[in-house]
Design an enzyme around this catalytic site. Sequence first.
Site, PDB file in Angstrom:
ATOM      1  N   ASP A   1       0.856  -1.028   0.011  1.00  0.00           N
ATOM      2  CA  ASP A   1       0.100   0.052   0.038  1.00  0.00           C
ATOM      3  C   ASP A   1       0.996   1.294   0.028  1.00  0.00           C
ATOM      4  O   ASP A   1       2.040   1.259  -0.660  1.00  0.00           O
ATOM      5  CB  ASP A   1      -0.897   0.105   1.243  1.00  0.00           C
ATOM      6  CG  ASP A   1      -2.371   0.713   0.958  1.00  0.00           C
ATOM      7  OD1 ASP A   1      -2.184   2.025   1.069  1.00  0.00           O
ATOM      8  OD2 ASP A   1      -3.518  -0.007   0.646  1.00  0.00           O
ATOM      9  N   ASP A   2       0.365   2.228   0.582  1.00  0.00           N
ATOM     10  CA  ASP A   2       1.073   3.611   0.447  1.00  0.00           C
ATOM     11  C   ASP A   2       2.373   3.594   1.388  1.00  0.00           C
ATOM     12  O   ASP A   2       2.638   2.410   1.905  1.00  0.00           O
ATOM     13  CB  ASP A   2       0.177   4.741   1.330  1.00  0.00           C
ATOM     14  CG  ASP A   2       0.345   6.073   0.887  1.00  0.00           C
ATOM     15  OD1 ASP A   2       1.557   6.052   0.092  1.00  0.00           O
ATOM     16  OD2 ASP A   2      -0.145   7.012   1.287  1.00  0.00           O
TER      17      ASP A   2
ATOM     18  N   ASP B   1      -5.615   5.239  -5.420  1.00  0.00           N
ATOM     19  CA  ASP B   1      -6.251   5.891  -4.138  1.00  0.00           C
ATOM     20  C   ASP B   1      -6.922   7.504  -4.979  1.00  0.00           C
ATOM     21  O   ASP B   1      -6.725   7.763  -5.858  1.00  0.00           O
ATOM     22  CB  ASP B   1      -5.539   6.205  -3.068  1.00  0.00           C
ATOM     23  CG  ASP B   1      -6.055   6.246  -1.803  1.00  0.00           C
ATOM     24  OD1 ASP B   1      -7.394   6.485  -1.724  1.00  0.00           O
ATOM     25  OD2 ASP B   1      -5.633   6.262  -0.630  1.00  0.00           O
TER      26      ASP B   1
ATOM     27  N   ASP C   1     -12.147   3.614   5.607  1.00  0.00           N
ATOM     28  CA  ASP C   1     -11.086   2.504   5.934  1.00  0.00           C
ATOM     29  C   ASP C   1     -11.506   1.588   7.272  1.00  0.00           C
ATOM     30  O   ASP C   1     -11.686   2.103   8.222  1.00  0.00           O
ATOM     31  CB  ASP C   1      -9.725   3.215   6.382  1.00  0.00           C
ATOM     32  CG  ASP C   1      -9.016   3.859   5.329  1.00  0.00           C
ATOM     33  OD1 ASP C   1      -9.728   3.898   4.141  1.00  0.00           O
ATOM     34  OD2 ASP C   1      -8.047   4.408   5.432  1.00  0.00           O
TER      35      ASP C   1
HETATM   36  C1  GLA Z   1      -6.472   5.817   2.254  1.00  0.00           C
HETATM   37  C2  GLA Z   1      -7.132   4.615   1.788  1.00  0.00           C
HETATM   38  C3  GLA Z   1      -6.276   3.389   2.646  1.00  0.00           C
HETATM   39  C4  GLA Z   1      -4.899   3.371   2.359  1.00  0.00           C
HETATM   40  C5  GLA Z   1      -4.404   4.679   2.842  1.00  0.00           C
HETATM   41  C6  GLA Z   1      -2.838   5.045   2.492  1.00  0.00           C
HETATM   42  O1  GLA Z   1      -6.885   6.104   3.294  1.00  0.00           O
HETATM   43  O2  GLA Z   1      -8.437   4.452   1.788  1.00  0.00           O
HETATM   44  O3  GLA Z   1      -6.956   2.067   2.406  1.00  0.00           O
HETATM   45  O4  GLA Z   1      -4.761   3.107   1.341  1.00  0.00           O
HETATM   46  O5  GLA Z   1      -4.830   5.713   1.932  1.00  0.00           O
HETATM   47  O6  GLA Z   1      -2.405   6.286   2.774  1.00  0.00           O
END
Ligand code: GLA
Length: 406
Positions: A80-81, A158, A219
């Site tokens: 992910d991020d 995203d 989330d």
């Molecule tokens: C958002 C998304 C999460 C995750 C974060 C990463 O909040 O909804 O699922 O990917 O960004 O920064």
Amino acid sequence: MTWGAVIVALWCAVTGINGLDNGLALTPPMGWLTWERFRCNTNCERDPENCISEHLVKSMADRMASEGYRDVGYEYVIIDDCWLASERDQNGRLVPDPNRFPSGIKNLSDYVHSKKLKFGIYEDFGKKTCGGYPGSEFYMQTDAESFADWGVDYLKFDGCNSNLYDFPAGYEAMGFFLNKTGRQIFYSCEWPFYKIVYGHSVDFAAVRKTCNLWRNYYDVEDSWSSVSDIIKFWGNNSDIFNKYAGPGGWNDPDMLILGNFGLSYEEERVQMAMWAIMAAPLIMSNDLRRMRSSSKALLQNRNLISINQDKLGIQGSMIQKQNGIQIWRRELSMNRIAMAFLNENSDGTPRFLSFSLVDLKLTSSTYNFTEAFDMKMSSLVTEQKPLEMYVNPHGIQLFVAREIVA
Ligand code: GLA
């Protein structure tokens, strides 16, 4: 519409973008993702085992392969991020953080592929990711090409730091550029989520045409209140987005958090069973190196997975809610029906429940109900004999019902 969106829309018209056609997601995706458990932990000096790094991703790929997850269907390993360096290179290309990903993304994806798994990555539609790293705005084609060059099989895209009015054209454009690479790349979008939370309407038909998976709500966090709130939102809004789910594209209630700190055993059963009923992606975010055996057994329960992966791909919905008891129903292949009975109450004692076929909106005279976690205990339910059970607080009972034809 902003000028950016106008340009993208014109581009789509000229190039004939006509929706997603990548042959993927015939059933909801299964895999593992860094975010819920490991967040944006970039401090590898203090926390080398848990920071977002190639080491973390490799060690999860190892466990997916060696601990049975891959064998029951979990296939994507997704970062992910917070994997990026703070700037693009001089050619405008994305670069991973050099200290945490010293071997580069291509080598990491080769490693994941060597374990017979697929590799996924995260980017953002806007100027910056939610964590503040370079976003794809103005670089979508370049980034899609980088992902294809690196052997990426899945993109989570995203929507932070962007203009909500640009979403339809922008998400379509990224889908187009991904397809144009010629590599099959699963396309996961956060488009409805941001629209919904800011009170915009969502064109789910357009979302389904564009994406293989789309997040609709907040989330998931490591708590029962988060999981039960997501289930409630799904139950209350079944009419709005259920019908768009099916082979090729799915609604996404977010990650499975079994094996972390926040859920009891009963609550973990609820998440697993409800994600099966909701035809949700089974994307775990947990530490596969430190799993309780009970959580692992639930995640690897083939009966629940086969309900989740049912080939008809019909998303289940809530059919009744009373006194903190929710009843959910999902039509399955071979004329079977999955039915879940969820007890939201916290009053400390298992609830005795009894339902007639009429209560359950079942129209034939006799059904065989099989408890679905183990598929061992069955009972006949008839017009004279109701379905009876106890359901623990924050617990669930799940059955597969089959009509008995006399
Ligand atoms: C958002 C998304 C999460 C995750 C974060 C990463 O909040 O909804 O699922 O990917 O960004 O920064």
